[in-house]
Write a protein that holds these residues in place. Structure first.
Motif, PDB file in Angstrom:
ATOM      1  N   PHE A  98      53.650  11.462 -27.560  1.00 23.24           N
ATOM      2  CA  PHE A  98      53.210  10.079 -27.341  1.00 23.24           C
ATOM      3  C   PHE A  98      52.980   9.353 -28.662  1.00 23.24           C
ATOM      4  O   PHE A  98      51.995   8.642 -28.859  1.00 23.24           O
ATOM      5  CB  PHE A  98      51.957  10.068 -26.458  1.00 23.24           C
ATOM      6  N   GLY A  99      53.922   9.571 -29.582  1.00 24.98           N
ATOM      7  CA  GLY A  99      53.928   8.834 -30.838  1.00 24.98           C
ATOM      8  C   GLY A  99      52.774   9.144 -31.762  1.00 24.98           C
ATOM      9  O   GLY A  99      52.421   8.317 -32.600  1.00 24.98           O
ATOM     10  N   ASN A 100      52.178  10.322 -31.607  1.00 20.43           N
ATOM     11  CA  ASN A 100      51.018  10.729 -32.412  1.00 20.43           C
ATOM     12  C   ASN A 100      49.852   9.749 -32.302  1.00 20.43           C
ATOM     13  O   ASN A 100      49.025   9.637 -33.210  1.00 20.43           O
ATOM     14  CB  ASN A 100      51.410  10.924 -33.885  1.00 20.43           C
ATOM     15  N   SER A 101      49.801   9.082 -31.182  1.00 20.30           N
ATOM     16  CA  SER A 101      48.747   8.106 -30.940  1.00 20.30           C
ATOM     17  C   SER A 101      47.644   8.713 -30.085  1.00 20.30           C
ATOM     18  O   SER A 101      47.915   9.252 -29.001  1.00 20.30           O
ATOM     19  CB  SER A 101      49.325   6.881 -30.224  1.00 20.30           C
ATOM     20  N   VAL A 102      46.409   8.610 -30.559  1.00 18.07           N
ATOM     21  CA  VAL A 102      45.269   9.087 -29.774  1.00 18.07           C
ATOM     22  C   VAL A 102      45.174   8.298 -28.480  1.00 18.07           C
ATOM     23  O   VAL A 102      44.964   8.872 -27.398  1.00 18.07           O
ATOM     24  CB  VAL A 102      43.956   8.967 -30.584  1.00 18.07           C
ATOM     25  N   GLU A 103      45.353   6.988 -28.575  1.00 14.17           N
ATOM     26  CA  GLU A 103      45.213   6.133 -27.409  1.00 14.17           C
ATOM     27  C   GLU A 103      46.283   6.428 -26.359  1.00 14.17           C
ATOM     28  O   GLU A 103      45.983   6.525 -25.158  1.00 14.17           O
ATOM     29  CB  GLU A 103      45.282   4.652 -27.819  1.00 14.17           C
ATOM     30  N   GLU A 104      47.540   6.600 -26.811  1.00 18.81           N
ATOM     31  CA  GLU A 104      48.624   6.871 -25.867  1.00 18.81           C
ATOM     32  C   GLU A 104      48.480   8.255 -25.232  1.00 18.81           C
ATOM     33  O   GLU A 104      48.754   8.436 -24.045  1.00 18.81           O
ATOM     34  CB  GLU A 104      49.973   6.761 -26.581  1.00 18.81           C
ATOM     35  N   THR A 105      48.038   9.222 -26.023  1.00 13.52           N
ATOM     36  CA  THR A 105      47.847  10.570 -25.489  1.00 13.52           C
ATOM     37  C   THR A 105      46.708  10.580 -24.486  1.00 13.52           C
ATOM     38  O   THR A 105      46.813  11.190 -23.406  1.00 13.52           O
ATOM     39  CB  THR A 105      47.562  11.566 -26.628  1.00 13.52           C
ATOM     40  N   ARG A 106      45.609   9.904 -24.820  1.00 11.22           N
ATOM     41  CA  ARG A 106      44.489   9.795 -23.887  1.00 11.22           C
ATOM     42  C   ARG A 106      44.946   9.085 -22.615  1.00 11.22           C
ATOM     43  O   ARG A 106      44.573   9.477 -21.490  1.00 11.22           O
ATOM     44  CB  ARG A 106      43.337   9.032 -24.543  1.00 11.22           C
ATOM     45  N   GLY A 107      45.784   8.085 -22.779  1.00  8.74           N
ATOM     46  CA  GLY A 107      46.299   7.374 -21.617  1.00  8.74           C
ATOM     47  C   GLY A 107      47.149   8.263 -20.721  1.00  8.74           C
ATOM     48  O   GLY A 107      47.105   8.158 -19.492  1.00  8.74           O
ATOM     49  N   ALA A 108      47.920   9.167 -21.325  1.00  2.81           N
ATOM     50  CA  ALA A 108      48.742  10.098 -20.541  1.00  2.81           C
ATOM     51  C   ALA A 108      47.867  11.056 -19.746  1.00  2.81           C
ATOM     52  O   ALA A 108      48.134  11.330 -18.563  1.00  2.81           O
ATOM     53  CB  ALA A 108      49.670  10.870 -21.472  1.00  2.81           C
ATOM     54  N   LEU A 109      46.808  11.566 -20.366  1.00  4.70           N
ATOM     55  CA  LEU A 109      45.905  12.462 -19.653  1.00  4.70           C
ATOM     56  C   LEU A 109      45.160  11.712 -18.547  1.00  4.70           C
ATOM     57  O   LEU A 109      44.917  12.264 -17.466  1.00  4.70           O
ATOM     58  CB  LEU A 109      44.922  13.109 -20.622  1.00  4.70           C
ATOM     59  N   ASP A 110      44.801  10.465 -18.820  1.00  2.00           N
ATOM     60  CA  ASP A 110      44.150   9.661 -17.783  1.00  2.00           C
ATOM     61  C   ASP A 110      45.104   9.406 -16.613  1.00  2.00           C
ATOM     62  O   ASP A 110      44.680   9.364 -15.446  1.00  2.00           O
ATOM     63  CB  ASP A 110      43.652   8.342 -18.374  1.00  2.00           C
ATOM     64  N   TYR A 111      46.390   9.217 -16.935  1.00  2.00           N
ATOM     65  CA  TYR A 111      47.396   9.068 -15.883  1.00  2.00           C
ATOM     66  C   TYR A 111      47.426  10.323 -15.019  1.00  2.00           C
ATOM     67  O   TYR A 111      47.483  10.245 -13.777  1.00  2.00           O
ATOM     68  CB  TYR A 111      48.763   8.809 -16.501  1.00  2.00           C
ATOM     69  N   PHE A 112      47.396  11.487 -15.642  1.00  2.00           N
ATOM     70  CA  PHE A 112      47.375  12.768 -14.935  1.00  2.00           C
ATOM     71  C   PHE A 112      46.159  12.811 -14.006  1.00  2.00           C
ATOM     72  O   PHE A 112      46.262  13.183 -12.827  1.00  2.00           O
ATOM     73  CB  PHE A 112      47.315  13.894 -15.964  1.00  2.00           C
ATOM     74  N   ARG A 113      45.000  12.418 -14.519  1.00  2.00           N
ATOM     75  CA  ARG A 113      43.777  12.408 -13.699  1.00  2.00           C
ATOM     76  C   ARG A 113      43.933  11.487 -12.488  1.00  2.00           C
ATOM     77  O   ARG A 113      43.545  11.830 -11.363  1.00  2.00           O
ATOM     78  CB  ARG A 113      42.586  11.947 -14.546  1.00  2.00           C
ATOM     79  N   GLU A 114      44.486  10.313 -12.723  1.00  2.00           N
ATOM     80  CA  GLU A 114      44.616   9.346 -11.638  1.00  2.00           C
ATOM     81  C   GLU A 114      45.585   9.842 -10.569  1.00  2.00           C
ATOM     82  O   GLU A 114      45.343   9.668  -9.369  1.00  2.00           O
ATOM     83  CB  GLU A 114      45.092   8.000 -12.194  1.00  2.00           C
TER      84      GLU A 114
END
Length: 407
Positions: A218-234
């Motif tokens: 996710f482009g070495n982005s903390v925000e994008e990676t966190r967003g991917a994990l949040d997507y998984f949660r949702e």
């Protein structure tokens, strides 16, 4: 103070105080009591004929047994090749896994953590779980969860006999967003709804081995990676689950300055991980006692640095010489290795979880079947059932009267 986290697990654990299986729990039943211990052993699912591995790594049709059987001694008294007591059995055979489950639960191991991979836009080594564990008739006795173990693989890493000195990349661990979403759907559909999938606070536990490759996806982005994990949660919530408990499982590491550990801990928490444990206990050394002492120091560093739970890991040993022709005695743990030394360290892990009253009493063990790395609980021709008996002794509280619990 670490944040409080209560246990809510779907199946029974083994209480160390009683060493008896508890009755199964349904979502409407009360969560197990806090004195239930969960002893989780890692499964490296390489010993079967996986199509991708057959094509690119182990053409003999027996998986990584092909490499393990070619292990050779590098010094006097070096135990190579490793000889399984039960023979070179396929880890995707449900009859084999039924035997594993019986042996594990008889000796106090009640959770399997399956290494799980996604390479070349598809699953790798998945048959061990799908066809072995999930088709085992007695799998209701054992809980399990996944560790997404993706890491970059050099061609000669898993079979130097085939690739020689070729260190080019066979598989890159990073995935794109499209594949990540396929993974999310697959994991939720195939595994999270299994009645014996391991949960904390009702949330299925999904572990990640290499958060750096996850970030690279996710482009070495903390925000994008966190967003991917949040997507998984949702997506899990849409499937009727309360969310996902993300666990980081690094290889082990070494003793570092507390400032460096705190910096990494801050990053891990900002990515949205809920807990941390280790794949190997860390601080590897030729002397198993030094290895264990280093691991306790590493554990103490993470305990100080984290605001989320840390779960202790105990390793059986280390000897991955079958993978590397250049390795010698200095690359193995060979002094003071024994079931008794292992039991002593495992009892220290038990002390740790006893001290941390507000988190599940989860201990991880490397490993159930890491034959190629010399770290396994399964019985062999040298120690027999010695390491399984060591777990059972700790589970039964044999060491409790001699080891004063920390206050």
């Amino acid at each position: 103070m670490k944040q409080t986290i209560l246990q809510h697990l779907t199946l029974s654990g083994i209480a160390l105080t009683s060493c008896m299986l508890l009755s199964c729990n349904t979502p409407t039943q009360q969560a197990p009591k806090k004195d239930n211990y969960y002893v989780a052993a890692y499964i490296w699912p390489s010993c079967h004929d996986d199509p991708m591995a057959h094509e690119k790594l182990w053409p003999e049709g027996i998986g990584e047994w092909e490499v393990i059987q070619k292990g050779n001694p590098r010094y006097g008294g070096h135990y190579q090749p490793k000889e399984p007591l039960w023979g070179f059995e396929m880890d995707n055979d449900p009859k084999v896994v039924e035997k594993w489950i019986d042996a594990a639960t008889d000796h106090g191991v009640n959770v399997f953590i399956y290494d799980w991979y996604w390479y070349d836009e598809g699953p790798y080594l998945e048959s061990s779980l799908n066809d072995g564990f999930l088709k085992a008739k007695n799998n209701s006795k054992m809980q399990f969860y996944l560790m997404w173990a993706n890491h970059d693989v050099k061609k000669n890493y898993w079979n130097y006999h085939l690739y020689g000195d070729d260190t080019s990349i066979l598989w890159n661990a990073a995935v794109d967003r499209k594949n990540f979403e396929i993974i999310v759907e697959r994991v939720i559909r195939q595994y999270f709804h299994q009645p014996n999938y391991f949960k904390i606070d009702g949330e299925p536990v999904f572990a990640v081995f290499d958060y750096r490759k996850l970030m690279q996806s996710f482009g070495n982005s903390v925000e994008e990676t966190r967003g991917a994990l949040d997507y998984f949660r949702e997506e899990a919530r849409k499937a009727g689950l309360p969310g996902v408990h993300f666990q980081w499982i690094p290889g082990g590491g070494s003793v570092r300055a507390i400032e460096d550990v705190k910096k990494e801990a801050e990053l891990i928490e900002s990515l949205g991980f809920n807990s941390v444990t280790m794949y190997n206990m860390g601080g590897v050394n030729e002397d198993y006692i030094v290895y264990g002492t280093n691991s306790i120091k590493i554990r103490e560093l993470w305990d100080e640095a984290l605001n989320i739970p840390f779960f202790p890991c105990t390793s059986v040993g280390w000897d991955d010489t079958p993978r590397f022709p250049q390795y010698d005695i200095t690359n193995t743990v060979h002094y003071n290795t024994s079931p008794q030394s292992f039991a002593t360290l495992l009892s220290k892990a038990k002390q740790y979880v006893d001290k941390h009253h507000d988190q599940p009493k989860l201990m991880t063990i490397n490993a159930w079947n890491e034959w190629v790395e010399g770290s396994y609980l399964l019985p062999d021709m040298k120690y027999g059932y010695g390491y399984l008996e060591a777990v059972k002794n700790v589970v039964n509280g044999k060491y409790d009267r001699y080891v004063e619990a920390e206050e």
